[in-house]
Structure formats: structure tokens, C-alpha cells
Motif scaffolding. Structure first.
Motif, PDB file in Angstrom:
ATOM      1  N   MET A   3       0.840  -1.177   0.000  1.00  0.00           N
ATOM      2  CA  MET A   3       0.000   0.000   0.000  1.00  0.00           C
ATOM      3  C   MET A   3       0.885   1.240   0.000  1.00  0.00           C
ATOM      4  O   MET A   3       1.971   1.237   0.560  1.00  0.00           O
ATOM      5  CB  MET A   3      -0.893  -0.022   1.249  1.00  0.00           C
ATOM      6  N   LEU A   4       0.382   2.295  -0.617  1.00  0.00           N
ATOM      7  CA  LEU A   4       1.135   3.549  -0.675  1.00  0.00           C
ATOM      8  C   LEU A   4       1.162   4.237   0.679  1.00  0.00           C
ATOM      9  O   LEU A   4       0.192   4.193   1.435  1.00  0.00           O
ATOM     10  CB  LEU A   4       0.493   4.497  -1.694  1.00  0.00           C
ATOM     11  N   LYS A   5       2.251   4.915   0.972  1.00  0.00           N
ATOM     12  CA  LYS A   5       2.362   5.702   2.191  1.00  0.00           C
ATOM     13  C   LYS A   5       1.614   7.018   1.991  1.00  0.00           C
ATOM     14  O   LYS A   5       1.382   7.459   0.863  1.00  0.00           O
ATOM     15  CB  LYS A   5       3.826   5.982   2.510  1.00  0.00           C
ATOM     16  N   ILE A   6       1.251   7.647   3.084  1.00  0.00           N
ATOM     17  CA  ILE A   6       0.476   8.888   3.015  1.00  0.00           C
ATOM     18  C   ILE A   6       1.238   9.981   2.252  1.00  0.00           C
ATOM     19  O   ILE A   6       0.644  10.760   1.507  1.00  0.00           O
ATOM     20  CB  ILE A   6       0.049   9.360   4.434  1.00  0.00           C
ATOM     21  N   GLN A   7       2.551  10.035   2.419  1.00  0.00           N
ATOM     22  CA  GLN A   7       3.348  11.030   1.712  1.00  0.00           C
ATOM     23  C   GLN A   7       3.305  10.785   0.201  1.00  0.00           C
ATOM     24  O   GLN A   7       3.238  11.723  -0.583  1.00  0.00           O
ATOM     25  CB  GLN A   7       4.796  11.025   2.229  1.00  0.00           C
ATOM     26  N   GLU A   8       3.336   9.516  -0.216  1.00  0.00           N
ATOM     27  CA  GLU A   8       3.263   9.186  -1.638  1.00  0.00           C
ATOM     28  C   GLU A   8       1.897   9.569  -2.207  1.00  0.00           C
ATOM     29  O   GLU A   8       1.797  10.057  -3.339  1.00  0.00           O
ATOM     30  CB  GLU A   8       3.529   7.698  -1.839  1.00  0.00           C
ATOM     31  N   ILE A   9       0.850   9.367  -1.419  1.00  0.00           N
ATOM     32  CA  ILE A   9      -0.502   9.753  -1.868  1.00  0.00           C
ATOM     33  C   ILE A   9      -0.590  11.270  -2.020  1.00  0.00           C
ATOM     34  O   ILE A   9      -1.146  11.779  -2.991  1.00  0.00           O
ATOM     35  CB  ILE A   9      -1.571   9.219  -0.892  1.00  0.00           C
ATOM     36  N   ARG A  10      -0.003  11.992  -1.070  1.00  0.00           N
ATOM     37  CA  ARG A  10       0.003  13.464  -1.166  1.00  0.00           C
ATOM     38  C   ARG A  10       0.738  13.930  -2.419  1.00  0.00           C
ATOM     39  O   ARG A  10       0.309  14.868  -3.090  1.00  0.00           O
ATOM     40  CB  ARG A  10       0.644  14.062   0.084  1.00  0.00           C
ATOM     41  N   GLU A  11       1.853  13.305  -2.723  1.00  0.00           N
ATOM     42  CA  GLU A  11       2.604  13.659  -3.924  1.00  0.00           C
ATOM     43  C   GLU A  11       1.783  13.383  -5.187  1.00  0.00           C
ATOM     44  O   GLU A  11       1.786  14.164  -6.139  1.00  0.00           O
ATOM     45  CB  GLU A  11       3.930  12.898  -3.983  1.00  0.00           C
ATOM     46  N   LEU A  12       1.070  12.238  -5.198  1.00  0.00           N
ATOM     47  CA  LEU A  12       0.192  11.926  -6.330  1.00  0.00           C
ATOM     48  C   LEU A  12      -0.890  12.999  -6.501  1.00  0.00           C
ATOM     49  O   LEU A  12      -1.186  13.437  -7.606  1.00  0.00           O
ATOM     50  CB  LEU A  12      -0.466  10.556  -6.146  1.00  0.00           C
ATOM     51  N   ILE A  13      -1.476  13.419  -5.386  1.00  0.00           N
ATOM     52  CA  ILE A  13      -2.519  14.449  -5.434  1.00  0.00           C
ATOM     53  C   ILE A  13      -1.957  15.742  -6.027  1.00  0.00           C
ATOM     54  O   ILE A  13      -2.578  16.362  -6.886  1.00  0.00           O
ATOM     55  CB  ILE A  13      -3.116  14.682  -4.027  1.00  0.00           C
ATOM     56  N   LYS A  14      -0.769  16.135  -5.584  1.00  0.00           N
ATOM     57  CA  LYS A  14      -0.147  17.356  -6.109  1.00  0.00           C
ATOM     58  C   LYS A  14       0.116  17.240  -7.602  1.00  0.00           C
ATOM     59  O   LYS A  14      -0.140  18.164  -8.364  1.00  0.00           O
ATOM     60  CB  LYS A  14       1.158  17.646  -5.371  1.00  0.00           C
TER      61      LYS A  14
ATOM     62  N   ASP B 215      -8.008  14.311 -15.274  1.00  0.00           N
ATOM     63  CA  ASP B 215      -9.214  14.502 -14.469  1.00  0.00           C
ATOM     64  C   ASP B 215      -9.424  13.368 -13.472  1.00  0.00           C
ATOM     65  O   ASP B 215     -10.046  13.556 -12.431  1.00  0.00           O
ATOM     66  CB  ASP B 215     -10.448  14.597 -15.369  1.00  0.00           C
ATOM     67  N   GLU B 216      -8.911  12.160 -13.809  1.00  0.00           N
ATOM     68  CA  GLU B 216      -9.149  11.002 -12.958  1.00  0.00           C
ATOM     69  C   GLU B 216      -7.924  10.104 -12.981  1.00  0.00           C
ATOM     70  O   GLU B 216      -7.278   9.931 -14.022  1.00  0.00           O
ATOM     71  CB  GLU B 216     -10.376  10.231 -13.470  1.00  0.00           C
ATOM     72  N   PHE B 217      -7.582   9.531 -11.797  1.00  0.00           N
ATOM     73  CA  PHE B 217      -6.434   8.646 -11.687  1.00  0.00           C
ATOM     74  C   PHE B 217      -6.830   7.453 -10.820  1.00  0.00           C
ATOM     75  O   PHE B 217      -7.390   7.611  -9.747  1.00  0.00           O
ATOM     76  CB  PHE B 217      -5.254   9.390 -11.041  1.00  0.00           C
ATOM     77  N   LYS B 218      -6.528   6.253 -11.323  1.00  0.00           N
ATOM     78  CA  LYS B 218      -6.869   5.035 -10.586  1.00  0.00           C
ATOM     79  C   LYS B 218      -5.596   4.208 -10.431  1.00  0.00           C
ATOM     80  O   LYS B 218      -4.883   3.949 -11.399  1.00  0.00           O
ATOM     81  CB  LYS B 218      -7.933   4.239 -11.342  1.00  0.00           C
ATOM     82  N   TYR B 219      -5.323   3.768  -9.170  1.00  0.00           N
ATOM     83  CA  TYR B 219      -4.137   2.968  -8.866  1.00  0.00           C
ATOM     84  C   TYR B 219      -4.579   1.689  -8.166  1.00  0.00           C
ATOM     85  O   TYR B 219      -5.280   1.737  -7.167  1.00  0.00           O
ATOM     86  CB  TYR B 219      -3.184   3.765  -7.966  1.00  0.00           C
ATOM     87  N   GLU B 220      -4.158   0.548  -8.731  1.00  0.00           N
ATOM     88  CA  GLU B 220      -4.502  -0.747  -8.135  1.00  0.00           C
ATOM     89  C   GLU B 220      -3.227  -1.505  -7.842  1.00  0.00           C
ATOM     90  O   GLU B 220      -2.325  -1.580  -8.672  1.00  0.00           O
ATOM     91  CB  GLU B 220      -5.376  -1.566  -9.094  1.00  0.00           C
ATOM     92  N   ASN B 221      -3.171  -2.113  -6.621  1.00  0.00           N
ATOM     93  CA  ASN B 221      -2.007  -2.895  -6.233  1.00  0.00           C
ATOM     94  C   ASN B 221      -2.431  -3.881  -5.140  1.00  0.00           C
ATOM     95  O   ASN B 221      -2.943  -3.463  -4.106  1.00  0.00           O
ATOM     96  CB  ASN B 221      -0.891  -1.975  -5.721  1.00  0.00           C
TER      97      ASN B 221
END
Length: 168
Positions: free
Chosen positions: A1-12, A20-26
């Protein structure tokens, strides 16, 4: 699972991009990021009927020329007119650069000069800030301040008159 910091970077990154939309599956876990969707609803306006009085209409011999659109230019600050005094004996202290005019060394201190003050050639009359450098402007002439032509904090151009001095 992604770390919160990695999710924040993705959001930025998504926020700065045109995506407009991003989907990540793992490993069976899914993250779905969507930008805000803006919906516009059109409202219907009921047409209004206007009763017109019948008028006699004369035939038009030639097409009527439409006036050209007029461009409107927005000015940043009002320009202060020079007083209607004898300009032959008045010296203009002009801005030596483009920048921001400041009447005092700091906001909580009094202005360097006021209308009616006597100045000498090496008297500092104001500061013009350009590119984070504060440049002290000297009077360049002995005399009396007759008019202050700009407001504190106003942007000034190269060669723009700042003060009128009655030379002695």
C-alpha cells in the motif's frame, strides 16, 4: 500500500496536470483520485413580448456602417496633475528607475519630506524600490518642495516626475 506522503505527492501531481481522474490498483487495493467536476446548468429565460407602436419605415438606400469597438485601458493609479504654477522656476525630481515609491524609510516613520519643506542638493526625498533594492533619491537642487506628485506605495516609471521643487 502507498504511504500517506506518496498519496500526497500523487494528489499534487494530478492537481497540476490536465488529468481529471487517476486510478491505482495494487494487491487488491485501489486508490481512485478525481478532480472536482464543475457542472453548468443552463436556465431557460421566458421570452418577453414587447408591443411596438406601428411606425412608418423609410427604405434604406445604403448600408449603415457600424462603429468600430473602442478599447478601454485600465490604469493602475490616478495621475496627479502638476500645479498651474510657473514651471520655469520649478525643478522636477524624476524617478531614475521603474519601481515602487516610498515616502518614508519605514511604514511607521514620518515621510522624508512634505510640501513646504526646504531641501538641499544631497537631501534624501524618498526611496524607490526596484528588485528588492531600496534606492534613496536625492533632491539634486536646493529649494522648497512645492508639490508631491505621487502617492506612497505607487508604482513609478523611469523619468516620471515625483516632486516639484522651487529652486533657490
Amino acid at each position: 500500500m502507498l504511504k500517506i506522503q506518496e498519496i500526497r505527492e500523487l494528489i499534487k501531481l494530478i492537481d497540476k496536470s490536465s488529468i481529471d481522474e487517476f486510478k491505482y490498483e495494487n494487491d487488491g487495493e485501489t486508490i481512485l483520485l478525481k478532480k472536482n467536476e464543475v457542472t453548468v446548468q443552463a436556465a431557460e429565460v421566458a421570452p418577453t413580448q414587447v408591443a411596438l407602436a406601428p411606425q412608418a419605415v423609410a427604405p434604406i438606400a445604403a448600408p449603415v456602417a457600424q462603429p468600430a469597438p473602442v478599447a478601454v485601458q485600465k490604469t493602475e493609479a490616478p495621475q496627479v496633475e502638476a500645479p498651474a504654477q510657473n514651471d520655469a522656476n520649478l525643478h522636477k525630481i524624476e524617478s531614475p528607475m521603474v519601481g515602487t515609491f516610498y515616502a518614508s524609510p519605514t511604514p511607521d516613520q514620518a515621510a522624508y519630506v512634505a510640501k513646504g519643506d526646504k531641501v538641499s542638493k544631497d537631501s534624501i526625498v524618498c526611496i524607490v524600490e526596484a528588485m528588492k533594492l531600496f534606492n534613496e533619491i536625492e533632491a539634486e537642487v536646493n529649494g522648497e518642495i512645492v508639490e508631491i506628485l505621487v502617492e506612497n506605495g505607487q508604482l513609478v516609471e523611469y523619468g516620471q516626475p515625483l516632486f516639484l521643487v522651487k529652486a533657490e
